[in-house]
Write an enzyme that holds these catalytic residues in place. Structure first.
Site, PDB file in Angstrom:
ATOM      1  N   LYS A  92      -8.291   7.348  14.845  1.00 31.56           N
ATOM      2  CA  LYS A  92      -6.820   6.427  14.866  1.00 31.56           C
ATOM      3  C   LYS A  92      -5.830   6.594  16.681  1.00 31.56           C
ATOM      4  O   LYS A  92      -6.391   7.335  16.922  1.00 31.56           O
ATOM      5  CB  LYS A  92      -5.365   6.689  14.095  1.00 31.56           C
ATOM      6  N   SER A 139       0.923   1.757   9.466  1.00 29.34           N
ATOM      7  CA  SER A 139       0.978   2.059  10.820  1.00 29.34           C
ATOM      8  C   SER A 139      -1.030   2.264  11.961  1.00 29.34           C
ATOM      9  O   SER A 139      -1.246   1.716  12.018  1.00 29.34           O
ATOM     10  CB  SER A 139       1.733   2.307  11.952  1.00 29.34           C
ATOM     11  N   SER A 176       1.769   6.239   6.664  1.00 28.81           N
ATOM     12  CA  SER A 176       0.911   4.743   7.591  1.00 28.81           C
ATOM     13  C   SER A 176      -0.238   4.923   7.360  1.00 28.81           C
ATOM     14  O   SER A 176      -1.069   4.451   7.335  1.00 28.81           O
ATOM     15  CB  SER A 176       1.504   5.302   8.706  1.00 28.81           C
TER      16      SER A 176
END
Length: 486
Positions: A74, A149, A173
């Site tokens: 990420k 997210s 997330s």
């Protein structure tokens, strides 16, 4: 292919690390123009990493635990010499001079970096639509969101672009996109994994964890990234157990609590509720005992979170002022004007909204009414969990009230977007480990996730229960083809 299976094939010479890496890069080239899971693809680095593994194997060296495993990261985790943007114009050109602790541990364990994945800007969102560099699509239906997210990481794993990925979880997330994309997503205990090098959103809530296609791989990755870190004062200095050996422990005597308040939610989709309750019955058939428990303040978690998290974000993001690094606006005639313009142009609307909420909650005259009150409710939520764990070993809930929604469905309704994390937020507020894994599909063929929550530092128990369910239910072997990306 599971990590253990890959490791065996590598040792036997059936497949080389370079061959697997080239296969993954080819897969990315085919599907990512449609998915947009990756922001940056580090093909040269990946091939070099893989070649080193093959050379070490040829030289007769013992291989580290993740040798040749192709991973995605990420893009809010710092990677030395590789752009780390947080999907924001503010950090569009930022190249960290240091490596985050978790990625450093992965490279030491032999993992191969394929690239950095898309996310909601500064990890603020539940759909990966607030990225400054374009939205990510859900591999099960590209008209739908992958969750957020960490939607890029979840989508990449689901679409077979990588064997596993890292994400961060502040209010759901990792778990919510894992549910939407039909993969396993693990949020460890707060402090179990170092946050050093994770670009901060809400420092008392953020935690790093893995996305994988199966529970055993989640245990393998957690084994590598967990552990104390002197560079992170919030990281717990406690021994790391053998998570992989815990998977096969018997289920007899395990007590699983169904949180009444989660199944009584007005917004809970009927198919989701029915499928998750069926998963609970499957665990019961494996020897677990089902117990109904109450966490009276569970539903207060979302209001509590949306005071605490924006408050911490407003403090953390104050460092982006256009002076030392990050986006700097041109044309301002004074420092204050330059800072204001840099933030207005560098931050997207959702980030600005949360900064404003947080600044208001911390302002004179309102701090007692909002921020301090929210911290008091947070303590009460933790006490509810403490009481529940007096009688059960693991708690079970749906991961998300619904399956993946259409892209743009909540674009003009921030509250509806925030409610997507209704069932995941309380575990963050209490600092508890939680995992989402697939438990079925709705009538549109979209994945449904079940969430398991354990007490502090009880990841072994969490993984044990998840593994036994996964092996017995074999959900993904029977998934409908539907619109899944080819």
């Amino acid at each position: 292919m599971a990590i253990a299976e890959w490791r065996q094939q590598l040792k036997l010479g059936e497949v080389s690390a370079r061959e697997l890496t080239d296969h993954q890069l080819a897969r990315i080239a085919v599907v990512d123009p449609t998915l947009h899971a990756f922001l940056d693809i580090t093909a040269d680095r990946a091939r070099a990493d893989a070649d080193r593994i093959d050379e070490a194997l040829a030289a007769g060296e013992s291989l580290p635990p993740l040798a040749g495993v192709p991973l995605a990261i990420k893009d809010n985790l710092c990677t030395k010499g590789i752009r780390t943007t947080c999907s924001s114009r503010m950090l569009e050109t930022f190249v960290p001079p240091y490596e985050s602790t978790v990625t450093e541990r992965l490279w030491q364990a032999g993992a191969v970096l394929l690239g950095k994945t898309n996310l909601d800007e500064f990890a603020m969102g539940s759909s990966t639509e607030t990225s400054a560099f374009g939205a990510t699509s859900n591999p099960w239906d590209i008209s739908r969101v992958p969750g957020g997210s960490s939607g890029g990481s979840a989508a990449a794993v689901a679409a077979g672009e990588c064997m596993a990925a890292l994400g961060s979880d502040t209010g759901g997330s990792i778990r919510q996109p894992a549910s939407f994309c039909g993969v396993v997503g693990l949020k460890p205990t707060y402090g179990r994994v170092s946050r050093w090098g994770l670009v901060a959103f809400a420092s008392s809530l953020d935690q790093v964890g893995p996305f994988t296609t199966n529970v055993a791989d989640a245990a393998e990755l957690l084994q590598v990234i967990a552990g104390s870190d002197p560079r992170d004062s919030t990281c717990l200095n406690v021994a790391v157990p053998d998570y992989c050996s815990a998977l096969s422990q018997p289920m007899s005597g395990v007590r699983i609590g169904l949180i009444r308040e989660c199944f009584d939610q007005n917004g809970l989709d009927a198919q989701v509720k029915r499928t998750v309750l069926t998963a609970a019955e499957k665990l019961q058939s494996l020897g677990a005992e089902l117990v109904e428990v109450s966490c009276p303040r569970f539903s207060d978690g979302i209001a509590t979170y949306y005071v605490i998290a924006p408050s911490e974000a407003s403090a953390n993001l104050a460092r982006y002022d256009g002076v030392k690094y990050g986006y700097r606006a041109e044309g301002a005639d004074a420092l204050a004007a330059m800072t204001a313009r840099s933030r207005a142009e560098g931050f997207g609307s959702e980030v600005q909204r949360r900064i404003l909420i947080g600044t208001y909650a911390l302002s004179a005259g309102y701090m007692d009414a909002y921020y301090k009150k929210a911290q008091q409710v947070r303590t009460l939520i933790r006490q509810d969990f403490d009481a529940a764990f007096q009688t059960v070993d693991v708690l079970l809930t749906p991961t998300s009230p619904t399956t993946a929604f259409k892209a743009g469905a909540h674009a003009d309704d921030p509250l509806a977007m925030y409610l997507a994390d209704l069932l995941t937020i309380p575990a963050n507020l209490a600092g508890l480990p939680a995992i989402s894994l697939p438990c079925g599909f709705d009538d549109d063929g979209l994945p449904i996730g079940v969430q398991l929550i354990a007490n502090v530092l009880e990841e072994s128990r969490l993984l044990q229960v998840a593994f036994h369910y996964e092996q017995a239910a074999n959900v993904m072997a029977n998934h409908p083809q539907g619109n899944f990306i080819p």
